[in-house]
Design an enzyme around this catalytic site. Structure first.
Site, PDB file in Angstrom:
ATOM      1  N   THR A 192       0.815  -1.210   0.000  1.00 38.24           N
ATOM      2  CA  THR A 192       0.000   0.000   0.000  1.00 38.24           C
ATOM      3  C   THR A 192       0.850   1.261   0.000  1.00 38.24           C
ATOM      4  O   THR A 192       0.368   2.327  -0.371  1.00 38.24           O
ATOM      5  CB  THR A 192      -0.931   0.023   1.224  1.00 38.24           C
ATOM      6  OG1 THR A 192      -0.148  -0.182   2.403  1.00 38.24           O
ATOM      7  CG2 THR A 192      -1.983  -1.057   1.120  1.00 38.24           C
ATOM      8  N   CYS A 193       2.124   1.149   0.423  1.00 40.88           N
ATOM      9  CA  CYS A 193       3.009   2.315   0.364  1.00 40.88           C
ATOM     10  C   CYS A 193       3.129   2.824  -1.064  1.00 40.88           C
ATOM     11  O   CYS A 193       3.132   4.030  -1.321  1.00 40.88           O
ATOM     12  CB  CYS A 193       4.401   1.957   0.880  1.00 40.88           C
ATOM     13  SG  CYS A 193       4.459   1.433   2.594  1.00 40.88           S
ATOM     14  N   PHE A 194       3.247   1.878  -2.011  1.00 39.01           N
ATOM     15  CA  PHE A 194       3.470   2.230  -3.404  1.00 39.01           C
ATOM     16  C   PHE A 194       2.234   2.001  -4.268  1.00 39.01           C
ATOM     17  O   PHE A 194       2.289   2.196  -5.483  1.00 39.01           O
ATOM     18  CB  PHE A 194       4.631   1.409  -3.974  1.00 39.01           C
ATOM     19  CG  PHE A 194       5.915   1.597  -3.216  1.00 39.01           C
ATOM     20  CD1 PHE A 194       6.742   2.665  -3.489  1.00 39.01           C
ATOM     21  CD2 PHE A 194       6.281   0.713  -2.221  1.00 39.01           C
ATOM     22  CE1 PHE A 194       7.923   2.839  -2.781  1.00 39.01           C
ATOM     23  CE2 PHE A 194       7.457   0.884  -1.521  1.00 39.01           C
ATOM     24  CZ  PHE A 194       8.286   1.950  -1.789  1.00 39.01           C
TER      25      PHE A 194
END
EC number: 2.3.2.26
Length: 862
Positions: free
Chosen positions: A828-830
């Site tokens: 979910t960071c990227f």
């Protein structure tokens, strides 16, 4: 059609002074000799067809002029310094000059039209045909327009205001008559008011085109409709000067009234002077336009605004017409008032800087950080704020101050306003980030300190480039509260970075965007539960609002205001749903109406509407309002004076109290400890006043205010205090309407898979490969709720942000696991889905479904 007017304006003044027939004779003569020639062997005139042939060696073939090109050349010659220089002395259209073909003969073919040539389009219009034809009857200088130009001239002179109102000043009633009649004179010059014709003109104007689209020209230029529609634009051109003066007169008069208002409110003035209706109020009553005139005025005023790029007068008139919009307006009034070319020609940075530069002193006290408390003191204070006491705040200090374009709610849509708001926030972040960098650079210039003399934590905070939060998923609300408590505003303005996870399990995600979304999702999930005791959710509508009688300390509501403001400031769409009245109050608009509570308090709104519409329904009602919370039901009415010194305490007199469960028992009012409230018994001799037929409107207004404001006033105040630590009222007011702000904060709950597919990027896969086609085929077969789980699994987002999915990062990356039994994972960071290449669509469906089931919370990769 500005070029058309320029061509005519180039004619010599002596020529324009003559009658129209002389001009038509000149143009007709030039067109005739260019097309047909004089047939005289002695002619050597280069602008005569015969002369050109006589001068050509060996009778070499020459290009034949078409009537359209002949008109263009004739206009150019007539606009030259010596318009009669190239007249052929041997040509006479009256006698035919050796030919029976007249220049006005319609049998001469026009030839092919080049739609990319504006000059050809211009010369193909009916107005130019008429000018070049002596048989046509035209008038280049309508006397009616000139009359109203002269009548308007006194309103366009600057007026100096000294100690008193000038005696010679025209009254608002006289000014209204002049402006309304001048506007009607303008509209009378427009030849056709059919909807299709005006729609064509609007399409031409609102997109900022120099001339109609080529595709439109190709399909319509040979028909009469083409000339009819261009004739409307020509009529706009003829009356443009007068309409521009009308707009300027409205702007100057509105500014004059602002400067005169303090003089009218002097004690020596009569009541009639103080209550004198404004020019705009009079125009609302006087402008009784029919449907066609109304539509012509909208389109023409938009053109006037674009022509002068001055919002003062044209926008004021457009807003006036928007109030008077006919109910049967086709397509809705908002569509006709749109001007996309404005946003297309503005830079987001420039708009944001311009809006931020507007002085807050021009706002009412209600818009200031402490204005909410002043408006809570009762309707009287609110009405005063909107009437006399607001004059000093709304009065412009400079008579030439230009109006901000964003203040018109119909010129920009919600997505454009959201872009400008994000740019305002970005500029603040950039400034805060820069200050932190300068502080760190300054400390770096000093010698290194021994370990025991290291700067304190606060000094370190000042040098951080970001607002860093380290929170646990299980204690996200308390951790956020601990780390945000007592933080300085300069730190809150920095870009947010979140580390989310359990430190002892080494599940800390480094925030590059996706973790922020998950952080705020968890905040909303914990704060809006029943056990949290902060908000109450309507089970029917799904809307949430402050819990009446909440026992949570007020600083928790202040924290929620701060957190929600941080989310908006950092461009995060929140998975929450507030009623429209919440956003109206957030925009510092406290003039609440019955319609404002319909979405959340539907039963109460229905009852109040019944009271308003039914005679006798007010019987047995009094100015006493119910609170049902914490196991008791209270009938309370407000105290005549609120204890403002305590900043939070709201004094409420309890007329009657009873438990909500049987058996009944006496309630000890002194034992009630609700944060922010002080309950007292009323005087036994003083009962709340009963509601009469004349009081119904005031009762309904008070009840609406009670539901939305007074019953939760301490919590609402605390929330706004925290919210305004990050976002000031002026920056938020860029959204203008509560509906715009709601759309920005909450986004959309509907997911369009086709839109997601179009905005998806790929790493290791080809977008048009069979496997990717199978992937999207599988996803399309799912119900929408499961599709939303995929969006959340990859991006952590539960809502589609305003402006569409292109504002989210969604990447499908090819994963190369050691075994195809592995499930898809995500970061979910990227915003990345690591998708292995499975052997079939069925296996892909099964594995991806399992991944969504087991990985719907937290990072897919741990």
């Amino acid at each position: 059609m500005a070029e058309h007017t320029t061509s005519i304006a180039q004619f010599p003044s002596a020529m324009m002074a003559t009658d129209t027939s002389a001009l038509q004779d000149l143009l007709s003569h030039l067109v005739g000799q260019l097309l047909h020639g004089c047939r005289n062997v002695a002619c050597r005139e280069c602008m005569c067809d015969t002369g050109r042939r006589n001068a050509s060696p060996n009778n070499r073939p020459l290009r034949h002029y078409t009537p359209r090109s002949a008109r263009a050349i004739a206009l150019a010659l007539a606009g030259a310094v010596l318009p009669r220089k190239h007249l052929c002395v041997y040509y006479s259209s009256a006698t035919g000059s050796g030919t029976d073909i007249k220049p006005e003969d319609d049998t001469v073919p026009e030839g092919a039209l080049d739609p990319s040539s504006f000059e050809q389009l211009l010369c193909d219009t009916a107005i130019i045909r008429d000018i070049c034809d002596r048989k046509a009857t035209i008038s280049l200088q309508p006397s009616k327009l000139e009359y109203w130009k002269q009548t308007l001239s006194p309103l366009l002179r600057p007026i100096v205001i000294e100690d008193d109102i000038p005696i010679s000043l025209l009254s608002n009633e006289q000014t209204c008559q002049i402006i309304s009649n001048a506007l009607r004179a303008c509209l009378d010059t427009v030849t056709n008011g059919r909807m299709d014709v005006l729609n064509y003109a609007d399409t031409y104007i609102r997109d900022g085109n120099a001339y109609p689209p080529v595709s439109y020209v190709d399909s319509h230029h040979l028909s009469k409709r083409w000339n009819v529609r261009l004739r409307v634009l020509d009529s706009f051109e003829r009356g443009q000067n007068l309409l521009s003066q009308v707009c300027e007169a409205v702007a100057m008069r509105a500014d004059l009234e602002t400067r005169l208002q303090p003089l009218r409110l002097r004690p020596s003035r009569t009541e009639a002077d103080r209550t004198r209706p404004t020019l705009l109020r009079l125009l609302e009553r006087e402008l009784d336009l029919d449907h066609a005139a109304y539509m012509k005025a909208i389109v023409w005023l938009k053109r006037t605004f674009i022509l002068h790029w001055n919002p003062s007068g044209a926008l004021t008139m457009l807003e006036l017409l928007r109030k008077l919009a006919p109910l049967d307006l086709l397509g809705g009034a908002s569509l006709w008032f749109m001007l996309p070319t404005i946003a297309d020609n503005l830079e987001a940075v420039g708009v944001a800087e311009s809006w931020s530069a507007v002085s807050p002193r021009n706002q009412c006290d209600c818009d200031k950080p402490d204005g909410f408390e002043s408006c809570l003191d009762g309707k009287f204070a609110l009405h005063m704020c909107q009437d006399q006491s607001s004059l000093l705040h709304h009065r412009r200090t400079d008579a030439n101050t230009k109006r901000q374009l964003l203040s018109a709610d119909f010129l920009f849509d919600t997505a454009q306003r959201a872009l400008y708001f994000r740019m305002i926030s970005h500029l603040k972040m950039q400034n805060a980030h820069s200050k932190a960098g300068k502080a760190a650079a300054l400390r770096g210039r000093f010698p290194a300190h021994p370990h025991e003399h290291e700067p304190k934590d606060q000094v370190k905070y000042e040098e951080e480039h970001y607002l860093l939060l380290n929170v646990s998923r299980t204690k996200v609300l308390s951790d956020a509260c601990d780390q945000l408590w007592q933080r300085r505003s300069g730190e809150l303005f920095r870009p947010l970075r979140v580390r989310l996870g359990e430190l002892d399990e080494l599940e800390v995600g480094h925030d590059l965007g996706g973790v922020q979304i998950e952080f705020f999702n968890l905040i909303c999930k914990q704060a809006f539960t029943e056990d949290a005791g902060l908000f109450a959710t309507n089970p029917v509508t799904g809307l949430s609002y402050f819990r009446v009688g909440s026992l949570q300390p007020l600083h928790m509501f202040e924290l929620m205001g701060l957190l929600i403001a941080l989310a908006i400031y950092n461009g995060i769409t929140l998975p929450l749903s507030f009623p429209i009245v919440f956003y109206k109050l957030l925009l510092s608009d406290h003039d609440l109406k019955l319609d404002d509570i319909t979405d959340h308090w539907s039963d109460e709104a229905k009852s109040l509407r019944y009271v308003m519409e039914t005679q006798g329904a007010e019987d047995d009602l009094s100015f006493s309002f119910p609170i049902e919370a914490n196991g008791i039901r209270i009938f309370a009415h407000e105290s005549s004076a609120c204890h403002r010194d305590s900043n939070e305490l709201i004094t409420i007199k309890v007329a009657e109290a009873m438990p909500t469960t049987y058996p009944s028992a006496d309630i000890d009012i002194d034992g009630l400890q609700w944060p922010g409230f002080n309950f007292t018994y009323p005087d036994a001799l003083v009962a709340p006043p009963s509601v009469t037929a004349s009081d119904k409107a005031r009762y309904i207004s008070s009840y609406v205010t009670w539901l939305a404001v007074r019953s939760v006033a301490p919590q609402l105040r605390a929330f706004q205090r925290g919210f305004k630590r990050v976002i000031d009222a002026h920056s938020l007011s860029i959204f203008i309407t509560p509906a715009n702000l709601k759309a920005f904060m909450e986004g959309s709950d509907h997911l369009d898979i086709e839109e997601l597919r179009e905005s998806t990027r790929y790493d290791g896969y080809e977008p048009n490969s069979k496997y990717i086609a199978s992937f999207w085929s599988v996803v399309k077969s799912w119900p929408e709720e499961k599709q939303k789980q995929l969006l959340k699994f990859v991006t952590a987002a539960e809502r589609v942000p305003l402006g569409g999915l292109e504002h989210l990062t969604f990447v499908v990356q090819r994963a190369r696991p050691t075994s195809l039994d592995h499930l898809p994972t995500s970061s979910t960071c990227f915003g990345t889905l690591q998708l292995p290449h499975y052997r079939s669509a069925n296996v892909l469906d099964e594995k991806l479904s399992l991944a969504l089931e087991y990985g719907h919370e937290g990072f897919g990769t741990g």
